[in-house]
Design a protein around this motif. Structure first.
Motif, PDB file in Angstrom:
ATOM      1  N   ASP A 122       0.806  -1.212   0.000  1.00 48.49           N
ATOM      2  CA  ASP A 122       0.000   0.000   0.000  1.00 48.49           C
ATOM      3  C   ASP A 122       0.840   1.264   0.000  1.00 48.49           C
ATOM      4  OD1 ASP A 122      -2.351  -1.401   0.005  1.00 48.49           O
ATOM      5  OD2 ASP A 122      -2.500  -1.463   2.192  1.00 48.49           O
ATOM      6  N   SER A 123       2.158   1.158   0.086  1.00 53.64           N
ATOM      7  CA  SER A 123       2.996   2.359   0.177  1.00 53.64           C
ATOM      8  C   SER A 123       2.933   3.204  -1.091  1.00 53.64           C
ATOM      9  CB  SER A 123       4.442   1.986   0.489  1.00 53.64           C
ATOM     10  OG  SER A 123       4.973   1.214  -0.573  1.00 53.64           O
ATOM     11  N   ASP A 124       2.587   2.595  -2.233  1.00 53.53           N
ATOM     12  CA  ASP A 124       2.497   3.351  -3.470  1.00 53.53           C
ATOM     13  C   ASP A 124       1.282   4.272  -3.492  1.00 53.53           C
ATOM     14  OD1 ASP A 124       4.753   2.117  -4.365  1.00 53.53           O
ATOM     15  OD2 ASP A 124       3.671   0.592  -5.511  1.00 53.53           O
ATOM     16  N   THR A 125       0.264   3.989  -2.671  1.00 57.06           N
ATOM     17  CA  THR A 125      -0.958   4.771  -2.697  1.00 57.06           C
ATOM     18  C   THR A 125      -0.937   5.928  -1.707  1.00 57.06           C
ATOM     19  OG1 THR A 125      -2.025   3.329  -1.085  1.00 57.06           O
ATOM     20  CG2 THR A 125      -2.305   2.782  -3.424  1.00 57.06           C
ATOM     21  N   GLU A 126       0.056   6.015  -0.865  1.00 53.14           N
ATOM     22  CA  GLU A 126       0.108   7.099   0.106  1.00 53.14           C
ATOM     23  C   GLU A 126       0.454   8.405  -0.597  1.00 53.14           C
ATOM     24  OE1 GLU A 126       2.555   6.462   3.510  1.00 53.14           O
ATOM     25  OE2 GLU A 126       1.917   4.390   3.710  1.00 53.14           O
ATOM     26  N   GLU A 127      -0.186   9.489  -0.144  1.00 44.15           N
ATOM     27  CA  GLU A 127       0.103  10.807  -0.684  1.00 44.15           C
ATOM     28  C   GLU A 127       1.475  11.254  -0.195  1.00 44.15           C
ATOM     29  OE1 GLU A 127      -1.519  12.496  -2.829  1.00 44.15           O
ATOM     30  OE2 GLU A 127      -3.292  11.241  -2.915  1.00 44.15           O
ATOM     31  N   PRO A 128       2.220  11.933  -1.027  1.00 47.19           N
ATOM     32  CA  PRO A 128       3.519  12.426  -0.576  1.00 47.19           C
ATOM     33  C   PRO A 128       3.329  13.510   0.476  1.00 47.19           C
ATOM     34  CG  PRO A 128       2.985  13.273  -2.748  1.00 47.19           C
ATOM     35  CD  PRO A 128       1.920  12.281  -2.394  1.00 47.19           C
ATOM     36  N   ASP A 129       4.292  13.585   1.383  1.00 41.50           N
ATOM     37  CA  ASP A 129       4.260  14.640   2.385  1.00 41.50           C
ATOM     38  C   ASP A 129       4.564  15.966   1.730  1.00 41.50           C
ATOM     39  OD1 ASP A 129       3.719  12.900   4.469  1.00 41.50           O
ATOM     40  OD2 ASP A 129       5.831  12.487   4.829  1.00 41.50           O
ATOM     41  N   ALA A 130       4.151  17.010   2.405  1.00 40.12           N
ATOM     42  CA  ALA A 130       4.462  18.352   1.918  1.00 40.12           C
ATOM     43  C   ALA A 130       5.926  18.655   2.206  1.00 40.12           C
ATOM     44  CB  ALA A 130       3.560  19.362   2.609  1.00 40.12           C
ATOM     45  N   PRO A 131       6.557  19.409   1.346  1.00 39.69           N
ATOM     46  CA  PRO A 131       7.969  19.738   1.566  1.00 39.69           C
ATOM     47  C   PRO A 131       8.120  20.713   2.732  1.00 39.69           C
ATOM     48  CG  PRO A 131       7.122  20.950  -0.303  1.00 39.69           C
ATOM     49  CD  PRO A 131       6.034  19.998   0.123  1.00 39.69           C
ATOM     50  N   PRO A 132       9.226  20.615   3.465  1.00 42.09           N
ATOM     51  CA  PRO A 132       9.455  21.596   4.529  1.00 42.09           C
ATOM     52  C   PRO A 132       9.770  22.955   3.917  1.00 42.09           C
ATOM     53  CG  PRO A 132      11.361  20.166   4.288  1.00 42.09           C
ATOM     54  CD  PRO A 132      10.297  19.635   3.369  1.00 42.09           C
ATOM     55  N   GLY A 133       9.443  24.002   4.615  1.00 39.24           N
ATOM     56  CA  GLY A 133       9.744  25.344   4.151  1.00 39.24           C
ATOM     57  C   GLY A 133       8.615  25.987   3.376  1.00 39.24           C
ATOM     58  N   PRO A 134       8.874  27.174   2.838  1.00 38.33           N
ATOM     59  CA  PRO A 134       7.838  27.950   2.146  1.00 38.33           C
ATOM     60  C   PRO A 134       7.347  27.267   0.881  1.00 38.33           C
ATOM     61  CG  PRO A 134       9.803  29.287   2.568  1.00 38.33           C
ATOM     62  CD  PRO A 134      10.146  27.887   2.915  1.00 38.33           C
ATOM     63  N   LEU A 135       6.064  27.506   0.591  1.00 33.96           N
ATOM     64  CA  LEU A 135       5.456  26.926  -0.596  1.00 33.96           C
ATOM     65  C   LEU A 135       4.362  27.862  -1.086  1.00 33.96           C
ATOM     66  CD1 LEU A 135       5.353  24.357  -2.425  1.00 33.96           C
ATOM     67  CD2 LEU A 135       3.563  23.507  -0.909  1.00 33.96           C
ATOM     68  N   GLY A 136       4.281  28.034  -2.383  1.00 36.14           N
ATOM     69  CA  GLY A 136       3.194  28.815  -2.954  1.00 36.14           C
ATOM     70  C   GLY A 136       3.661  30.093  -3.610  1.00 36.14           C
ATOM     71  N   ALA A 137       2.720  30.998  -3.779  1.00 31.78           N
ATOM     72  CA  ALA A 137       2.940  32.257  -4.495  1.00 31.78           C
ATOM     73  C   ALA A 137       3.532  33.301  -3.558  1.00 31.78           C
ATOM     74  CB  ALA A 137       1.625  32.748  -5.082  1.00 31.78           C
ATOM     75  N   ALA A 138       4.837  33.296  -3.424  1.00 34.34           N
ATOM     76  CA  ALA A 138       5.513  34.226  -2.515  1.00 34.34           C
ATOM     77  C   ALA A 138       5.392  35.672  -2.979  1.00 34.34           C
ATOM     78  CB  ALA A 138       6.984  33.845  -2.367  1.00 34.34           C
ATOM     79  N   ASP A 139       4.980  35.885  -4.211  1.00 30.69           N
ATOM     80  CA  ASP A 139       4.830  37.252  -4.731  1.00 30.69           C
ATOM     81  C   ASP A 139       3.408  37.794  -4.577  1.00 30.69           C
ATOM     82  OD1 ASP A 139       3.635  35.560  -6.567  1.00 30.69           O
ATOM     83  OD2 ASP A 139       4.368  36.681  -8.310  1.00 30.69           O
ATOM     84  N   LEU A 140       2.534  37.090  -3.859  1.00 32.66           N
ATOM     85  CA  LEU A 140       1.133  37.498  -3.805  1.00 32.66           C
ATOM     86  C   LEU A 140       0.891  38.836  -3.115  1.00 32.66           C
ATOM     87  CD1 LEU A 140      -1.122  35.471  -1.378  1.00 32.66           C
ATOM     88  CD2 LEU A 140       1.305  35.531  -1.127  1.00 32.66           C
ATOM     89  N   LEU A 141       1.868  39.358  -2.380  1.00 28.59           N
ATOM     90  CA  LEU A 141       1.713  40.660  -1.720  1.00 28.59           C
ATOM     91  C   LEU A 141       2.608  41.743  -2.328  1.00 28.59           C
ATOM     92  CD1 LEU A 141       1.627  39.464   2.004  1.00 28.59           C
ATOM     93  CD2 LEU A 141      -0.311  39.955   0.496  1.00 28.59           C
ATOM     94  N   SER A 142       3.314  41.414  -3.389  1.00 27.04           N
ATOM     95  CA  SER A 142       4.286  42.348  -3.988  1.00 27.04           C
ATOM     96  C   SER A 142       3.667  43.688  -4.363  1.00 27.04           C
ATOM     97  CB  SER A 142       4.941  41.739  -5.220  1.00 27.04           C
ATOM     98  OG  SER A 142       5.737  40.642  -4.842  1.00 27.04           O
ATOM     99  N   ASP A 143       2.503  43.676  -4.972  1.00 24.17           N
ATOM    100  CA  ASP A 143       1.875  44.928  -5.387  1.00 24.17           C
ATOM    101  C   ASP A 143       1.210  45.669  -4.229  1.00 24.17           C
ATOM    102  OD1 ASP A 143      -0.091  42.892  -5.239  1.00 24.17           O
ATOM    103  OD2 ASP A 143      -1.431  44.044  -6.540  1.00 24.17           O
TER     104      ASP A 143
END
Length: 177
Positions: A122-143
């Motif tokens: 069943d190990s193939d069906t497990e969802e991968p863990d989220a990576p440590p550290g920041p993730l996503g749109a880091a520029d979302l507050l730039s403007d």
């Protein structure tokens, strides 16, 4: 301890309100909640923090898709509120199969008549863990006054205060704290 606030940008400046996320189950639910905070298609930010562990910011501009930034994806993944922000798309994984329930034969945990004591790995069906550290749109507050580098380097302890300071809405955010 968690804190969640909505910051809505209006003609008169920023308006803040604290919000309960108990009825929010998905990012789409969160976006709908944010859109209800404004009468126009103004920018709304949802700020969520788990004290000293992680913070997240979701930006909703009118009917556009929400943009998300999370300071520590691995820490947020261990949180029910963090899981709301960490969509399959953001994590870079395939979306869950919407027809998966139609494929079930029995309600006893077996699929397609598969024996209950299957020796399949069943190990193939497990969802991968989220990576440590920041993730996503880091520029979302730039403007809005906070550049990408500044957002990424914020510590969870001071993040929402620093964001509010950069946006010029410290007083309204602190009023709902």
């Amino acid at each position: 301890m968690y804190f969640a606030a909505l910051l809505a940008r209006t003609e008169d400046g920023w308006e803040a309100s604290d919000t309960e996320l108990d009825d929010v189950e998905t990012l789409a639910d969160l976006a709908d909640l944010a859109r209800e905070a404004t009468t126009d298609d103004e920018t709304v930010l949802v700020c969520i923090e788990q004290e000293g562990v992680w913070f997240g910011v979701v930006r909703i501009d009118g009917e556009d898709d929400p943009r998300v930034f999370v300071s520590d994806a691995a820490a947020a993944m261990r949180s029910s509120y963090g899981e709301i922000l960490l969509s399959d798309e953001l994590l870079g994984r395939e979306p869950e199969d919407p027809d998966a329930l139609d494929q079930l034969v029995d309600l006893d945990g077996t699929e397609d008549g598969e024996p209950e004591n299957s020796t399949a790995d069943d190990s193939d069906t497990e969802e991968p863990d989220a990576p440590p550290g920041p993730l996503g749109a880091a520029d979302l507050l730039s403007d809005l006054g906070m550049d990408e580098k500044a957002l990424i380097t914020l510590t969870p302890e001071d993040a929402l205060s620093e964001i509010a300071d950069a946006l010029g809405c410290t007083d309204v955010l602190e009023a709902v704290r």
